[in-house]
Design a protein around this motif. Sequence first.
Motif, PDB file in Angstrom:
ATOM      1  N   VAL A 142       0.842  -1.205   0.000  1.00 26.47           N
ATOM      2  CA  VAL A 142       0.000   0.000   0.000  1.00 26.47           C
ATOM      3  C   VAL A 142       0.876   1.253   0.000  1.00 26.47           C
ATOM      4  O   VAL A 142       0.636   2.201  -0.762  1.00 26.47           O
ATOM      5  N   LEU A 143       1.934   1.257   0.843  1.00 28.58           N
ATOM      6  CA  LEU A 143       2.817   2.416   0.908  1.00 28.58           C
ATOM      7  C   LEU A 143       3.565   2.616  -0.408  1.00 28.58           C
ATOM      8  O   LEU A 143       3.678   3.736  -0.915  1.00 28.58           O
ATOM      9  N   ARG A 144       4.048   1.519  -0.987  1.00 30.75           N
ATOM     10  CA  ARG A 144       4.811   1.623  -2.244  1.00 30.75           C
ATOM     11  C   ARG A 144       3.949   2.170  -3.376  1.00 30.75           C
ATOM     12  O   ARG A 144       4.367   3.074  -4.103  1.00 30.75           O
ATOM     13  N   TYR A 145       2.747   1.649  -3.494  1.00 26.90           N
ATOM     14  CA  TYR A 145       1.887   2.112  -4.594  1.00 26.90           C
ATOM     15  C   TYR A 145       1.358   3.529  -4.335  1.00 26.90           C
ATOM     16  O   TYR A 145       1.126   4.282  -5.283  1.00 26.90           O
ATOM     17  N   THR A 146       1.177   3.897  -3.070  1.00 24.11           N
ATOM     18  CA  THR A 146       0.767   5.279  -2.775  1.00 24.11           C
ATOM     19  C   THR A 146       1.871   6.258  -3.146  1.00 24.11           C
ATOM     20  O   THR A 146       1.621   7.320  -3.739  1.00 24.11           O
ATOM     21  N   GLN A 147       3.117   5.904  -2.807  1.00 23.98           N
ATOM     22  CA  GLN A 147       4.250   6.767  -3.175  1.00 23.98           C
ATOM     23  C   GLN A 147       4.383   6.870  -4.691  1.00 23.98           C
ATOM     24  O   GLN A 147       4.643   7.950  -5.239  1.00 23.98           O
ATOM     25  N   GLN A 148       4.200   5.746  -5.379  1.00 21.74           N
ATOM     26  CA  GLN A 148       4.275   5.751  -6.846  1.00 21.74           C
ATOM     27  C   GLN A 148       3.191   6.648  -7.432  1.00 21.74           C
ATOM     28  O   GLN A 148       3.437   7.438  -8.353  1.00 21.74           O
ATOM     29  N   HIS A 149       1.992   6.553  -6.878  1.00 27.46           N
ATOM     30  CA  HIS A 149       0.857   7.358  -7.339  1.00 27.46           C
ATOM     31  C   HIS A 149       1.138   8.850  -7.134  1.00 27.46           C
ATOM     32  O   HIS A 149       0.926   9.673  -8.042  1.00 27.46           O
TER      33      HIS A 149
END
Length: 245
Positions: free
Chosen positions: A27-34
């Motif tokens: 969740v954190l990785r994809y939020t940062q990517q977003h």
Amino acid sequence: MPSGPVLAAAANPWFSWDYLERNGSDVLRYTQQHASLTVQAVLIALVVALPLAALAHARPRLAAPVLATTGVLYTVPSLALFAVLAPVTGIGRTTVLVGLVVYALLVLVRNVLVGLQSVDPAVRDAARGMGYGRWRLLLGVELPQAVPAVVTGMRLATVSTVALVTVGVVVGYGGLGQLMFRGFRSNYHAEVMTATVLCLLLALVADLVLVALGRALTPWSRASAGRRRRGPAPSDAREEVAWAS
């Protein structure tokens, strides 16, 4: 005793703290990517939009072609745009980033151009009377006056970009769209809802940050609003009474 749909809902909830605990790193990785894709796309689009709008403002006959070109690009469906870009930029982040910049251009160019065109002619005349040349007038007077319109354009472009990033999942780089796609494929409600809520929060936080940035860059607008709320100064009021009598 609960049964049927009730048991199914309990087994597959829309909100699950356990899901967040077990998948926190994803969740954190994809939020940062977003978030990083959104910020980069809007900033690059702004860098491209400013000279385009300035050119359209300085050469009014070019305004229609510039707006028409960005408008046509905006109407291209995202999947078709990714298919066109992929042979050149490959499958991945660059393709998504270029597509997001293209979609943000129309909103930003329109707002910057409207902001430049809405500067009070009396202000331009006063600057020319003080010896301002064309470029000094643009950079020192017109562009600062257009800041509220530019910030409004950035707010619209940022919120729409947050939504569009999810489409990048088709080329494997969609930020929180990855979680949505994974949740839909597995029919796991909590994963879909978590990604959706985070998208909404990202858009809300980004909008609030830009509102604060706009207020910080235009302190004169707050002073004007304060004067309007307080009403005319006593001396002005006396002058109005004198004129009325």
